[in-house]
Design an enzyme around this catalytic site. Sequence first.
Site, short mmCIF file in Angstrom:
data_model
loop_
_atom_site.label_atom_id
_atom_site.label_comp_id
_atom_site.label_asym_id
_atom_site.label_seq_id
_atom_site.Cartn_x
_atom_site.Cartn_y
_atom_site.Cartn_z
N LYS A 184 -28.13 34.30 -5.35
CA LYS A 184 -27.05 34.65 -6.28
C LYS A 184 -27.11 36.15 -6.54
CE LYS A 184 -26.40 35.52 -10.32
NZ LYS A 184 -25.39 36.56 -10.22
N GLY A 238 -34.20 42.53 -11.57
CA GLY A 238 -33.18 42.94 -12.52
C GLY A 238 -33.83 43.56 -13.74
N SER A 239 -33.12 43.55 -14.84
CA SER A 239 -33.64 44.22 -16.03
C SER A 239 -34.73 43.38 -16.69
CB SER A 239 -32.50 44.44 -17.02
OG SER A 239 -31.98 43.19 -17.41
N THR A 240 -35.55 44.05 -17.47
CA THR A 240 -36.63 43.36 -18.18
C THR A 240 -36.05 42.34 -19.16
OG1 THR A 240 -38.17 45.17 -17.86
CG2 THR A 240 -38.56 43.77 -19.79
N GLY A 243 -35.08 39.41 -17.25
CA GLY A 243 -36.32 38.80 -16.77
C GLY A 243 -36.95 37.89 -17.81
N GLU A 260 -39.30 41.14 -10.63
CA GLU A 260 -39.33 42.59 -10.40
C GLU A 260 -38.39 43.20 -11.42
OE1 GLU A 260 -41.18 44.25 -8.52
OE2 GLU A 260 -41.81 42.94 -6.89
N CYS A 294 -35.28 51.59 -9.85
CA CYS A 294 -36.22 51.14 -10.87
C CYS A 294 -37.51 51.94 -10.86
CB CYS A 294 -36.52 49.67 -10.66
SG CYS A 294 -37.02 49.34 -8.97
N GLU A 393 -35.29 52.46 -20.36
CA GLU A 393 -34.75 52.72 -19.02
C GLU A 393 -33.26 53.07 -19.13
OE1 GLU A 393 -34.30 49.32 -16.34
OE2 GLU A 393 -35.31 50.52 -14.82
P1 NAD Z 1 -29.44 42.47 -14.71
O1 NAD Z 1 -30.74 42.01 -15.27
O2 NAD Z 1 -28.31 42.69 -15.62
O3 NAD Z 1 -28.92 41.43 -13.60
C1 NAD Z 1 -29.69 41.07 -12.49
C2 NAD Z 1 -29.20 39.73 -11.98
O4 NAD Z 1 -29.47 38.74 -12.96
C3 NAD Z 1 -27.71 39.65 -11.68
O5 NAD Z 1 -27.53 38.91 -10.49
C4 NAD Z 1 -27.17 38.89 -12.88
O6 NAD Z 1 -25.98 38.17 -12.61
C5 NAD Z 1 -28.31 37.93 -13.17
N1 NAD Z 1 -28.36 37.40 -14.54
C6 NAD Z 1 -27.83 37.92 -15.66
N2 NAD Z 1 -28.15 37.15 -16.73
C7 NAD Z 1 -28.90 36.14 -16.26
C8 NAD Z 1 -29.58 35.04 -16.88
N3 NAD Z 1 -29.52 34.81 -18.19
N4 NAD Z 1 -30.30 34.20 -16.10
C9 NAD Z 1 -30.40 34.42 -14.77
N5 NAD Z 1 -29.78 35.44 -14.14
C10 NAD Z 1 -29.05 36.29 -14.87
O7 NAD Z 1 -29.81 43.78 -13.87
P2 NAD Z 1 -28.80 44.78 -13.15
O8 NAD Z 1 -28.08 45.54 -14.22
O9 NAD Z 1 -28.01 44.04 -12.13
O10 NAD Z 1 -29.81 45.75 -12.38
C11 NAD Z 1 -30.45 46.83 -12.99
C12 NAD Z 1 -31.85 46.48 -13.44
O11 NAD Z 1 -32.61 45.99 -12.32
C13 NAD Z 1 -32.63 47.64 -13.95
O12 NAD Z 1 -33.32 47.29 -15.13
C14 NAD Z 1 -33.64 47.94 -12.84
O13 NAD Z 1 -34.81 48.59 -13.25
C15 NAD Z 1 -33.90 46.60 -12.32
N6 NAD Z 1 -34.43 46.68 -10.95
C16 NAD Z 1 -35.76 46.41 -10.74
C17 NAD Z 1 -36.30 46.53 -9.47
C18 NAD Z 1 -37.74 46.22 -9.20
O14 NAD Z 1 -38.07 45.95 -8.05
N7 NAD Z 1 -38.63 46.25 -10.16
C19 NAD Z 1 -35.49 46.91 -8.41
C20 NAD Z 1 -34.15 47.19 -8.66
C21 NAD Z 1 -33.63 47.06 -9.95
#
Ligand code: NAD
Length: 489
Positions: A184, A238-240, A243, A260, A294, A393
């Site tokens: 997804k 994604g974001s903390t 997460g 991650e 990130c 961040e």
């Molecule tokens: P986000 O957390 O908003 O979304 C990431 C994914 O999670 C998307 O596919 C989103 O649809 C899904 N999502 C949203 N709410 C959800 C829920 N309640 N349950 C399950 N899935 C859900 O992140 P973003 O804005 O897409 O990306 C940016 C963030 O990603 C930044 O915080 C960045 O640091 C992080 N990131 C981390 C790494 C790493 O490897 N550590 C790499 C790239 C990006």
Amino acid sequence: MNGLVPSEGTPLLIGGKLVPGSAGVFATVNPATEEVLGHAANASAADLDAAIAAARTAFDETDWSRNHAFRANCLRQLRDAMRAHVEELREITIAEVGAPVMLTSGPQLEGPIGDLSFAADLAETYAWETDLGTAVQMGITSRRVVRREAVGVVGAITPWNFPHQINLAKIGPALAAGNTVVLKPAPDTPWCAAVLGTLIVEHTDIPAGVINIVTSDDHQLGAQLVADPRVDMITFTGSTQTGRAVMAGASATLKRTFLELGGKSAAIVLDDADIVGAVSYTAFSVAVHAGQGCALTTRLLVPRASYDAAVEAAAKALANLRAGDPTKPGTICGPVISERQRDRVERYLDIAREEGGRIVVGGGRPGDKERGFFIEPTLIADLPNTATVAQEEIFGPVLVIIAHDGDDDAIRQANESPYGLSGSVWGADPDRVERVVAGVRTGTLSVNGGLWYHADAPFGGYKHSGIGREMGVAGFEEYLETKLVATPA
Ligand code: NAD
């Protein structure tokens, strides 16, 4: 616009078939122009349900998880299909992600395609069994063998900033390890994921249901994937904040979660370093892909005695890097992904001003662009490490430069963060550098400009930056269970 994208929009991949979304379509937007590029299938909850069912059946009822050589071959087919279509993929990546073309020959596209070789090779060469030999317990002598097996159905949830890198760094090892997958992707970059579905169906022998790709503009589908009892593991980037929701959502079914997450990494410049060189490099790196990485070192810790000179060097480096058109070969700082993300960066710049920060260069939108979600590379000075912009961040091309009072204080400030993803150390004395390397609590560290990103190098975070490692053998093993079999000897 592109041979990989049908005019009616990209489809879903469910159970080996390219299908429309039951919830219609949603738009994908070029962040450099604000134009609607086209559409992607919008999956409903029922579509996701069907994708999970297909992945479950493919795992339970085929020999995918046991046929290591076949999986290696399938992954090489996917790699080769991506290579054969690399120019169409490049066009999509630049248009949909706003990724500077320069980065598509590296981590935004060609790097991760090549990294599929590492996953494919592991499927063939990994030691799936380890003989522990015999042992006597309560008078019985037993031979013990440790077997590694696939976890099962893996739900992969990914962000928009490096979509190919992150999608493939999950799909590659998860499939190589013998799992089946439901991917997804982020709503902002559906095409980068959806076109994989077309390439998989048309150019690989990957069996129906082994990989399913479900694009949607609804974040709730992510939560549904996390909660579903048929899914054995969630791999999330994604974001903390999200997460945390993933970890909580996975608890009812006690799923394995691999996370991650975000970062606010520190570059530490020691007083015996080439200060101008280290500072200029760090400033440059923070503007790459408009700071949407990130692991970027967005906090720059410099010796107090050299603070003014360091500010000057960082300002000079950033002033030379204007935010620009990602299709141009010289651009390193393109747009941020969306209006929402630009608003978020601008809000942080306001907070920096309110807390007494000095915007040395940048500080807002470039004057020469009427359209596109651009932010000028920005340097913020005169704030402590406890300031909001040094703790949270931002995910934009924003560098915060902070004074430190020696090596111990630099280590302390680097660790004074909820995150622990990456960092760098710059110094001439190997013993001092080593003390800093040992003291900083992060998952990757660069010393004097060394690059840690590679297919065989594990990547991930300490503290609130995540749980587990992506890439490398460690990244592959995240997708494996351990089964011990004991037989009388
Ligand atoms: P986000 O957390 O908003 O979304 C990431 C994914 O999670 C998307 O596919 C989103 O649809 C899904 N999502 C949203 N709410 C959800 C829920 N309640 N349950 C399950 N899935 C859900 O992140 P973003 O804005 O897409 O990306 C940016 C963030 O990603 C930044 O915080 C960045 O640091 C992080 N990131 C981390 C790494 C790493 O490897 N550590 C790499 C790239 C990006």
